[in-house]
Enzyme design. Structure first.
Site, PDB file in Angstrom:
ATOM      1  N   SER A   1      46.329  40.193  36.819  1.00 47.01           N
ATOM      2  CA  SER A   1      45.441  41.262  37.249  1.00 47.01           C
ATOM      3  C   SER A   1      45.100  42.111  36.035  1.00 47.01           C
ATOM      4  CB  SER A   1      46.120  42.116  38.328  1.00 47.01           C
ATOM      5  OG  SER A   1      45.353  43.252  38.653  1.00 47.01           O
TER       6      SER A   1
ATOM      7  N   HIS B   1      33.251  36.644  38.312  1.00 44.34           N
ATOM      8  CA  HIS B   1      33.601  35.226  38.328  1.00 44.34           C
ATOM      9  C   HIS B   1      33.314  34.537  37.004  1.00 44.34           C
ATOM     10  CE1 HIS B   1      33.508  34.738  43.010  1.00 44.34           C
ATOM     11  NE2 HIS B   1      34.499  35.493  42.579  1.00 44.34           N
TER      12      HIS B   1
ATOM     13  N   LYS C   1      33.619  32.063  46.221  1.00 42.73           N
ATOM     14  CA  LYS C   1      32.189  32.140  46.468  1.00 42.73           C
ATOM     15  C   LYS C   1      31.778  33.603  46.624  1.00 42.73           C
ATOM     16  CE  LYS C   1      33.853  30.526  50.236  1.00 42.73           C
ATOM     17  NZ  LYS C   1      34.927  31.520  50.442  1.00 42.73           N
TER      18      LYS C   1
ATOM     19  N   ASP D   1      27.924  38.043  49.567  1.00 44.29           N
ATOM     20  CA  ASP D   1      29.174  38.051  50.317  1.00 44.29           C
ATOM     21  C   ASP D   1      29.092  37.245  51.601  1.00 44.29           C
ATOM     22  OD1 ASP D   1      31.818  39.944  50.138  1.00 44.29           O
ATOM     23  OD2 ASP D   1      30.321  40.499  48.644  1.00 44.29           O
TER      24      ASP D   1
END
Length: 338
Positions: free
Chosen positions: A41, A84, A102, A183
Site C-alpha cells: 500500500s 492501474h 476493471k 465503475d
C-alpha cells in the site's frame, strides 16, 4: 514463472480497499491452490492492518517493495482505475504477472501501454473481469453460439443504484476517473461485447455531476450486421443489474446481477421456459465468488500462458476503446490523461 508455480501460486495484493479484501478472502478459500504472501500500500499502517486482518506474512508501505518481493508470483492490482497504469506497470516492469481490476485502465492509451509491456516481457496480464470466468456465463455463451436463440439481434444490460455521493467522493472526482461509466458501465459494455464483439457505432447520453463526471449514462451500440445493444449505468436510481439477449429464435433473461449471475431463463416460442442455475453446471455455487477468476489466473500461470483465453488482452483493449468512444459522446474527460 518460477518452478514454485507447479504448487501453490503465491499472490501479492496491491491496495487495501474493499475489493482487495473481497479478493483476498476468495484466495484464502483456495488454500491448496493459492497463498497470499504479501500486501502493499502507499501507507505502511494500512498495509500492516490489512496483513494482520488476513494473516499475510509481509506488509509493505510502497508498491515498489511489493513488486520487488521475489516470493510473489502474481500481483492483484486493486487500486482505483486511475492508478492501474502506474501500479500494474510497476509490477510488470519488475517481472511480475498481474491481474488488474476493471476498468482495465482509465483510457485505451494506458491499456495499450500495459499490454505492450506484458507482451514485450512475455509476462501474464489479465483484466479482472470475473463475469467472463463465471461458469454460468460461459454456459450461456456456449448456448448462444450453438444457436439456441437463433441469430443475436439485441442485447440489453443495465447496472445502477441510488447513492447521493458527496462532492469529495471518488465517484465524483475526475482526478480519480470518477463517474458511473468506468465503475459500473464497464460491466454492460463487456457483456455486450462478449456476444457481439466491438461495435461499429457508439451513441450515448449522460447526466453529468457539477464536477463533470457522469452520474447516469445511457448507451446504444450498433453493429453493421444489424444487432443493437441498449445499455445503461448510474448511481441516480435503483435499477439493479438485469440483462437479456434476444435473437431470431428466442431470448435469454438474467433477472438481476448479470455480472455474477447464478441463473438465467431461456424463452423460446412453443417451448416451456427453462431456467438454468449455477448449481446445475458447477460444483462452486457461490454466486459472489471471485474464485473462478483466481482459478483461471492460476491455471494459466501453471500452463505457462501469458494471457487467458477467457479474458483475452485484445478484448480488454477493445472494451477500453468503446469506453473512450462513449466518453467522447458524453464529453467526460479526465485531467492529465485525456
Amino acid at each position: 514463472m518460477s518452478e514454485h508455480t507447479t504448487g501453490r501460486i503465491r499472490w501479492g495484493i496491491l491496495a487495501t480497499g474493499g475489493i482487495a479484501a473481497s479478493f483476498t478472502k476468495a484466495l484464502l478459500s483456495l488454500p491448496e491452490d493459492a497463498e497470499v504472501v504479501a500486501v502493499g500500500s502507499r501507507s505502511t499502517e494500512s498495509a500492516k492492518a490489512f496483513a494482520e486482518r488476513y494473516g499475510i506474512p509481509r506488509a509493505y508501505g510502497t508498491w515498489a517493495e511489493l513488486a520487488a518481493d521475489e516470493e510473489v508470483d502474481v500481483v492483484y492490482v486493486a487500486t482505483p482505475h486511475s492508478a492501474h497504469r502506474a501500479a500494474a506497470g510497476l509490477c510488470l516492469e519488475a517481472g511480475k504477472a498481474v491481474l488488474c481490476e476493471k476498468a482495465f485502465t482509465i483510457n485505451s492509451r494506458e491499456a495499450r501501454e500495459l499490454v505492450g509491456i506484458a507482451r514485450e516481457r512475455d509476462l501474464f496480464l489479465m483484466e479482472a473481469m470475473w463475469t467472463y470466468c463465471n461458469p454460468l456465463i460461459l454456459h450461456l455463451l456456449a448456448l448462444v453460439q450453438e444457436g439456441v436463440i437463433g441469430e443475436v439481434r439485441h442485447i440489453s444490460a443495465h447496472f445502477g443504484f441510488f447513492n447521493d455521493f458527496p462532492p469529495e467522493h471518488r465517484m465524483r472526482d475526475p482526478e480519480l476517473g470518477g463517474g458511473a461509466l468506468l465503475d459500473l458501465g464497464v460491466y454492460p459494455v463487456s457483456f455486450a461485447q462478449l456476444f457481439l464483439g466491438e461495435p461499429d457505432t457508439v451513441e450515448a447520453w449522460a447526466q453529468l455531476t457539477p464536477e463533470r463526471v457522469d452520474a447516469a449514462t445511457g448507451i446504444v451500440l450498433g453493429w453493421n450486421g444489424g444487432a443493437v445493444a441498449t445499455l445503461s449505468c448510474g448511481f441516480t436510481a435503483d435499477i439493479g443489474a438485469p440483462a437479456a439477449i434476444a435473437g431470431t429464435g428466442g431470448r435469454i433473461e438474467i433477472p438481476d446481477g448479470f455480472f455474477n449471475a447464478d441463473r438465467f431463463t431461456v424463452h423460446r416460442e412453443g417451448v416451456a421456459p427453462q431456467t438454468v442455475r449455477l448449481a446445475d453446471i458447477s460444483d462452486d455455487h457461490d454466486r459472489g465468488s471471485m474464485r473462478h477468476e483466481a482459478a483461471e489466473v492460476m491455471r494459466a500461470l501453471r500452463a505457462g500462458e501469458t494471457e487467458s483465453p477467457l479474458v483475452p488482452l485484445d478484448g480488454s483493449l477493445s472494451i477500453m476503446g468503446t469506453l473512450d468512444r462513449i466518453r467522447e459522446r458524453i464529453d467526460v474527460r479526465y485531467p492529465g490523461v485525456d
